[in-house]
Design a protein around this motif. Structure first.
Motif, mmCIF file in Angstrom:
data_model
loop_
_atom_site.group_PDB
_atom_site.id
_atom_site.type_symbol
_atom_site.label_atom_id
_atom_site.label_comp_id
_atom_site.label_asym_id
_atom_site.label_seq_id
_atom_site.Cartn_x
_atom_site.Cartn_y
_atom_site.Cartn_z
ATOM 1 N N ALA A 31 -11.612 -14.986 -11.882
ATOM 2 C CA ALA A 31 -10.376 -14.883 -11.096
ATOM 3 C C ALA A 31 -9.752 -16.258 -10.876
ATOM 4 N N ALA A 32 -10.573 -17.265 -10.555
ATOM 5 C CA ALA A 32 -10.042 -18.614 -10.327
ATOM 6 C C ALA A 32 -9.453 -19.202 -11.606
ATOM 7 N N ILE A 33 -10.130 -19.009 -12.725
ATOM 8 C CA ILE A 33 -9.621 -19.519 -14.004
ATOM 9 C C ILE A 33 -8.337 -18.803 -14.390
ATOM 10 N N ARG A 34 -8.268 -17.493 -14.170
ATOM 11 C CA ARG A 34 -7.053 -16.728 -14.481
ATOM 12 C C ARG A 34 -5.876 -17.225 -13.648
ATOM 13 N N GLU A 35 -6.095 -17.440 -12.354
ATOM 14 C CA GLU A 35 -5.022 -17.949 -11.484
ATOM 15 C C GLU A 35 -4.569 -19.344 -11.920
ATOM 16 N N TRP A 36 -5.520 -20.209 -12.250
ATOM 17 C CA TRP A 36 -5.174 -21.568 -12.674
ATOM 18 C C TRP A 36 -4.384 -21.533 -13.977
ATOM 19 N N ALA A 37 -4.834 -20.714 -14.929
ATOM 20 C CA ALA A 37 -4.155 -20.614 -16.223
ATOM 21 C C ALA A 37 -2.737 -20.061 -16.064
ATOM 22 N N GLU A 38 -2.558 -19.063 -15.195
ATOM 23 C CA GLU A 38 -1.218 -18.515 -14.961
ATOM 24 C C GLU A 38 -0.298 -19.570 -14.353
ATOM 25 N N ASP A 39 -0.818 -20.334 -13.406
ATOM 26 C CA ASP A 39 -0.025 -21.409 -12.810
ATOM 27 C C ASP A 39 0.322 -22.467 -13.855
ATOM 28 N N HIS A 40 -0.654 -22.854 -14.664
ATOM 29 C CA HIS A 40 -0.442 -23.891 -15.677
ATOM 30 C C HIS A 40 0.552 -23.439 -16.739
ATOM 31 N N ASN A 41 0.479 -22.183 -17.146
ATOM 32 C CA ASN A 41 1.308 -21.687 -18.238
ATOM 33 C C ASN A 41 2.667 -21.152 -17.810
ATOM 34 N N ALA A 42 2.885 -20.902 -16.525
ATOM 35 C CA ALA A 42 4.151 -20.302 -16.112
ATOM 36 C C ALA A 42 4.896 -21.082 -15.035
ATOM 37 N N CYS A 43 4.188 -21.696 -14.123
ATOM 38 C CA CYS A 43 4.850 -22.274 -12.949
ATOM 39 C C CYS A 43 4.949 -23.799 -12.961
ATOM 40 N N ARG A 44 4.107 -24.464 -13.679
ATOM 41 C CA ARG A 44 4.035 -25.926 -13.635
ATOM 42 C C ARG A 44 5.000 -26.555 -14.643
ATOM 43 N N PRO A 45 5.756 -27.565 -14.234
ATOM 44 C CA PRO A 45 6.647 -28.261 -15.175
ATOM 45 C C PRO A 45 5.840 -28.975 -16.265
ATOM 46 N N HIS A 46 6.363 -28.938 -17.486
ATOM 47 C CA HIS A 46 5.708 -29.583 -18.623
ATOM 48 C C HIS A 46 6.626 -30.645 -19.207
ATOM 49 N N SER A 47 6.078 -31.810 -19.512
ATOM 50 C CA SER A 47 6.883 -32.909 -20.049
ATOM 51 C C SER A 47 7.437 -32.586 -21.428
ATOM 52 N N SER A 48 6.727 -31.777 -22.216
ATOM 53 C CA SER A 48 7.172 -31.479 -23.576
ATOM 54 C C SER A 48 8.429 -30.615 -23.615
ATOM 55 N N ILE A 49 8.793 -29.990 -22.509
ATOM 56 C CA ILE A 49 10.018 -29.174 -22.466
ATOM 57 C C ILE A 49 10.962 -29.703 -21.400
ATOM 58 N N GLY A 50 10.985 -31.022 -21.258
ATOM 59 C CA GLY A 50 11.932 -31.656 -20.346
ATOM 60 C C GLY A 50 11.614 -31.448 -18.880
ATOM 61 N N TYR A 51 10.347 -31.392 -18.541
ATOM 62 C CA TYR A 51 9.893 -31.205 -17.153
ATOM 63 C C TYR A 51 10.458 -29.937 -16.514
ATOM 64 N N GLN A 52 10.617 -28.907 -17.336
ATOM 65 C CA GLN A 52 10.980 -27.585 -16.835
ATOM 66 C C GLN A 52 9.712 -26.740 -16.775
ATOM 67 N N THR A 53 9.759 -25.690 -15.990
ATOM 68 C CA THR A 53 8.647 -24.749 -16.039
ATOM 69 C C THR A 53 8.809 -23.908 -17.301
ATOM 70 N N PRO A 54 7.718 -23.412 -17.869
ATOM 71 C CA PRO A 54 7.852 -22.563 -19.047
ATOM 72 C C PRO A 54 8.739 -21.350 -18.806
ATOM 73 N N ALA A 55 8.709 -20.796 -17.595
ATOM 74 C CA ALA A 55 9.554 -19.630 -17.297
ATOM 75 C C ALA A 55 11.034 -19.995 -17.341
ATOM 76 N N SER A 56 11.415 -21.138 -16.748
ATOM 77 C CA SER A 56 12.830 -21.525 -16.777
ATOM 78 C C SER A 56 13.254 -21.935 -18.180
#
Length: 91
Positions: A31-56
Motif C-alpha cells: 500500500a505504501a509503495i502504491r501510494e508513493w508510485a501514484e504520487d511520483h507518477n501523477a502529482c509530482r512535477p518533473h523536470s523533463s516535462i518543464g516542471y509540470q505534473t504528468p497529469a497537467s
C-alpha cells in the motif's frame, strides 16, 4: 551505471520511501509503495516535462491534439530519398 533514469528512480525511491518507512507487513509495504508510485507518477512535477505534473502535461498534450512532433526517423533529409532512389535504380 546501466540506465540513468532507472538509477535515478531507484535512488529517489530508496531515499524518500524505503529508508524512511518502517513496514508492518507485506500488505502495508504494498500500500505504501502504491501510494508513493501514484504520487511520483501523477502529482509530482518533473523536470523533463518543464516542471509540470504528468497529469497537467497530459492535459496539455490532449488539448493540443497530440502535440508531439513527428519522429525524426520518419523524416528523410532533403536529397537522401533522391539518392536512395537513384541507387536502387542503379542496382
Amino acid at each position: 551505471m546501466q540506465n540513468g533514469y532507472v538509477e535515478s528512480f531507484n535512488g529517489r525511491m530508496w531515499d524518500e520511501l524505503l529508508n524512511e518507512t518502517l513496514f508492518h507487513g507485506l500488505d502495508h509495504a504494498r500500500a505504501a509503495i502504491r501510494e508513493w508510485a501514484e504520487d511520483h507518477n501523477a502529482c509530482r512535477p518533473h523536470s523533463s516535462i518543464g516542471y509540470q505534473t504528468p497529469a497537467s502535461y497530459a492535459e496539455t498534450i490532449f488539448a493540443m491534439g497530440s502535440g508531439m512532433p513527428d519522429p525524426i526517423a520518419n523524416k528523410a533529409l532533403k536529397g537522401i530519398t533522391t539518392t536512395a532512389e537513384a541507387l536502387i535504380r542503379a542496382g
